[in-house]
Design an enzyme around this catalytic site. Structure first.
Site, PDB file in Angstrom:
ATOM      1  N   LYS A  93       0.814  -1.219   0.000  1.00  0.00           N
ATOM      2  CA  LYS A  93       0.000   0.000   0.000  1.00  0.00           C
ATOM      3  C   LYS A  93       0.846   1.266   0.000  1.00  0.00           C
ATOM      4  O   LYS A  93       0.334   2.345  -0.285  1.00  0.00           O
ATOM      5  CB  LYS A  93      -0.968   0.010   1.176  1.00  0.00           C
ATOM      6  CG  LYS A  93      -0.343   0.133   2.544  1.00  0.00           C
ATOM      7  CD  LYS A  93      -1.403   0.109   3.630  1.00  0.00           C
ATOM      8  CE  LYS A  93      -0.795   0.180   5.021  1.00  0.00           C
ATOM      9  NZ  LYS A  93      -0.060   1.422   5.270  1.00  0.00           N
ATOM     10  N   ASP A  94       2.156   1.152   0.292  1.00  0.00           N
ATOM     11  CA  ASP A  94       3.034   2.324   0.278  1.00  0.00           C
ATOM     12  C   ASP A  94       3.553   2.655  -1.112  1.00  0.00           C
ATOM     13  O   ASP A  94       4.109   3.736  -1.318  1.00  0.00           O
ATOM     14  CB  ASP A  94       4.239   2.095   1.199  1.00  0.00           C
ATOM     15  CG  ASP A  94       3.866   2.119   2.674  1.00  0.00           C
ATOM     16  OD1 ASP A  94       2.792   2.658   3.003  1.00  0.00           O
ATOM     17  OD2 ASP A  94       4.644   1.596   3.481  1.00  0.00           O
ATOM     18  N   ARG A 141      -8.963   8.128   4.971  1.00  0.00           N
ATOM     19  CA  ARG A 141      -9.967   7.131   4.582  1.00  0.00           C
ATOM     20  C   ARG A 141     -10.750   6.672   5.807  1.00  0.00           C
ATOM     21  O   ARG A 141     -11.992   6.671   5.819  1.00  0.00           O
ATOM     22  CB  ARG A 141      -9.287   5.919   3.919  1.00  0.00           C
ATOM     23  CG  ARG A 141     -10.225   4.712   3.738  1.00  0.00           C
ATOM     24  CD  ARG A 141      -9.504   3.502   3.168  1.00  0.00           C
ATOM     25  NE  ARG A 141      -8.454   3.012   4.021  1.00  0.00           N
ATOM     26  CZ  ARG A 141      -8.620   2.156   5.032  1.00  0.00           C
ATOM     27  NH1 ARG A 141      -9.838   1.716   5.349  1.00  0.00           N
ATOM     28  NH2 ARG A 141      -7.586   1.744   5.734  1.00  0.00           N
ATOM     29  N   ARG A 142     -10.034   6.283   6.864  1.00  0.00           N
ATOM     30  CA  ARG A 142     -10.712   5.806   8.074  1.00  0.00           C
ATOM     31  C   ARG A 142     -11.525   6.920   8.734  1.00  0.00           C
ATOM     32  O   ARG A 142     -12.594   6.666   9.291  1.00  0.00           O
ATOM     33  CB  ARG A 142      -9.676   5.244   9.055  1.00  0.00           C
ATOM     34  CG  ARG A 142      -9.049   3.935   8.569  1.00  0.00           C
ATOM     35  CD  ARG A 142      -7.840   3.559   9.387  1.00  0.00           C
ATOM     36  NE  ARG A 142      -7.289   2.276   8.947  1.00  0.00           N
ATOM     37  CZ  ARG A 142      -6.024   1.931   9.109  1.00  0.00           C
ATOM     38  NH1 ARG A 142      -5.165   2.764   9.676  1.00  0.00           N
ATOM     39  NH2 ARG A 142      -5.589   0.753   8.695  1.00  0.00           N
ATOM     40  N   ARG A 159       0.058   9.666  14.268  1.00  0.00           N
ATOM     41  CA  ARG A 159       1.213   9.342  13.430  1.00  0.00           C
ATOM     42  C   ARG A 159       2.152   8.407  14.162  1.00  0.00           C
ATOM     43  O   ARG A 159       2.039   8.183  15.365  1.00  0.00           O
ATOM     44  CB  ARG A 159       1.956  10.620  13.037  1.00  0.00           C
ATOM     45  CG  ARG A 159       1.113  11.633  12.293  1.00  0.00           C
ATOM     46  CD  ARG A 159       0.705  11.147  10.915  1.00  0.00           C
ATOM     47  NE  ARG A 159      -0.145  12.104  10.231  1.00  0.00           N
ATOM     48  CZ  ARG A 159      -0.691  11.891   9.048  1.00  0.00           C
ATOM     49  NH1 ARG A 159      -0.490  10.753   8.430  1.00  0.00           N
ATOM     50  NH2 ARG A 159      -1.459  12.801   8.500  1.00  0.00           N
ATOM     51  N   ARG A 165       1.947   4.198  18.004  1.00  0.00           N
ATOM     52  CA  ARG A 165       0.520   4.537  17.989  1.00  0.00           C
ATOM     53  C   ARG A 165      -0.205   3.912  19.185  1.00  0.00           C
ATOM     54  O   ARG A 165      -1.046   4.556  19.816  1.00  0.00           O
ATOM     55  CB  ARG A 165      -0.107   4.089  16.664  1.00  0.00           C
ATOM     56  CG  ARG A 165       0.422   4.856  15.470  1.00  0.00           C
ATOM     57  CD  ARG A 165      -0.275   4.472  14.181  1.00  0.00           C
ATOM     58  NE  ARG A 165       0.350   5.156  13.042  1.00  0.00           N
ATOM     59  CZ  ARG A 165      -0.261   5.393  11.894  1.00  0.00           C
ATOM     60  NH1 ARG A 165      -1.514   5.017  11.713  1.00  0.00           N
ATOM     61  NH2 ARG A 165       0.369   6.013  10.910  1.00  0.00           N
ATOM     62  N   CYS A 263      -8.200  12.622  -9.051  1.00  0.00           N
ATOM     63  CA  CYS A 263      -8.859  12.345  -7.775  1.00  0.00           C
ATOM     64  C   CYS A 263      -7.842  12.250  -6.649  1.00  0.00           C
ATOM     65  O   CYS A 263      -6.942  11.422  -6.706  1.00  0.00           O
ATOM     66  CB  CYS A 263      -9.632  11.027  -7.861  1.00  0.00           C
ATOM     67  SG  CYS A 263     -10.361  10.562  -6.298  1.00  0.00           S
TER      68      CYS A 263
END
Length: 318
Positions: A93-94, A141-142, A159, A165, A263
């Site tokens: 995903k990175d 998104r979350r 972060r 976290r 987008c």
């Protein structure tokens, strides 16, 4: 002399755990091979909280926000293309949806669960939170997904790496944080009866429903990037490539690639395969808060690119 390959990775605890999974898989397939791991510092690591790519979006959109490209991947990719490493291990995903010429994703490990998880101070998950409860997340998104269904929540920024976290949850007056299930499990924080123990503190876990919390593209996937012309290393990583996961990742990345030109909105996209049929679901939040535009398509599992284009047309028709 034994044949040798060099594996490049970030230095975070999770990145090193993921690189170890790659090393272990390759070593099992090629026990004669010598594998050296090289830790590479990235801009995202150096910049810390200021320049971290939130785990909500195609990194291509994040680069527009930060004026950076591949904050967590560019230096590793550069080392790969320079020949300093032979394989770059990444959280899929990175990776930007379009990578540098000369580099490609040649293999992936089997996907870990792509779910998001609520990590709370108290039992009961989202249903037990009081009105106005505070949830921390570094993911736009979350944030959109939470406020779509629970508009009274207070969302604060979060972060740092996974242990940082969880530590911040203990230190702050927050009710919960949201993390990726795959990262927790790879760090040995898999839930036992819905709870984990971390630094002498107990936290409670709820796997969040995918109907609302659709994952980021590539979430839960460890990608192996190689030089496109390196057939020696390609033959090695091909031994450990999970084809079904690879096809799913290709479909998700194509959907993100088609989106990035016009987008910058929070996006969820997830491909799954069952009995030779791929289902591809997308979720696109516009800039204002509220319900997303969503769609789902299915078809031949090898036609991920075609399904991605079909999905985008369907969502745009909403």
């Amino acid at each position: 002399m034994a044949e040798k390959i060099v594996l490049g990775t970030r230095g975070s605890e999770l990145a090193r755990a993921q690189a170890h999974l790659v090393e272990r898989a390759i070593q099992a397939a090629r026990p004669d091979l010598k594998i050296e791991t090289k830790i590479i510092m990235t801009k995202g690591d150096k910049g810390g909280a200021t320049f971290e790519v939130a785990d909500h979006e195609d990194p291509q959109a994040a680069t527009l926000r930060h004026g950076r490209k591949g904050l967590f991947t560019a230096e590793i990719e550069r080392a790969l293309l320079a020949g300093d490493v032979d394989i770059a291990a990444h959280s899929a995903k990175d990776l930007p949806s379009e990578m540098s010429p000369g580099a490609e994703i040649a293999a992936v490990l089997p996907r870990a669960p792509a779910d998001d998880v609520l990590v709370s101070r108290r039992r009961g998950g989202l249903a037990a939170l009081q009105e106005g409860a505070t949830i921390a997340t570094g993911s736009v998104r979350r944030r959109h997904q939470l406020l779509w269904k629970w508009p009274d929540l207070k969302i604060v920024d979060l972060r740092g790496n996974v242990p940082t976290r969880v530590r911040k949850l203990a230190e702050n007056d927050w009710d919960a944080i949201v993390l990726a299930r795959a990262g927790l499990e790879r760090l040995g924080l898999a839930p036992t009866q819905g709870e984990i123990n971390f630094e002498a503190r107990k936290f409670f876990l709820e796997v969040l429903p995918r109907e609302i919390f659709l994952a980021a593209g590539g979430q839960g996937i460890i990608a192996m990037q190689i030089r496109a012309d390196d057939e020696r290393v390609r033959a090695i990583v091909d031994l450990v490539n999970d084809r079904e996961t690879s096809l799913c990742l290709r479909a998700e990345r194509e959907f993100l690639r088609l989106l990035h030109g016009d987008c910058n909105s929070p996006v969820g996209v997830l491909a799954t395969v069952k009995d030779g049929v791929m289902k591809l679901r997308g979720q696109l939040f516009d800039q204002g808060l509220g319900a997303p535009r969503e769609g789902e398509v299915e078809g031949e599992f090898e036609d991920g690119k075609g399904l991605a284009a079909h999905l985008l047309r369907r969502i745009n028709a909403e």
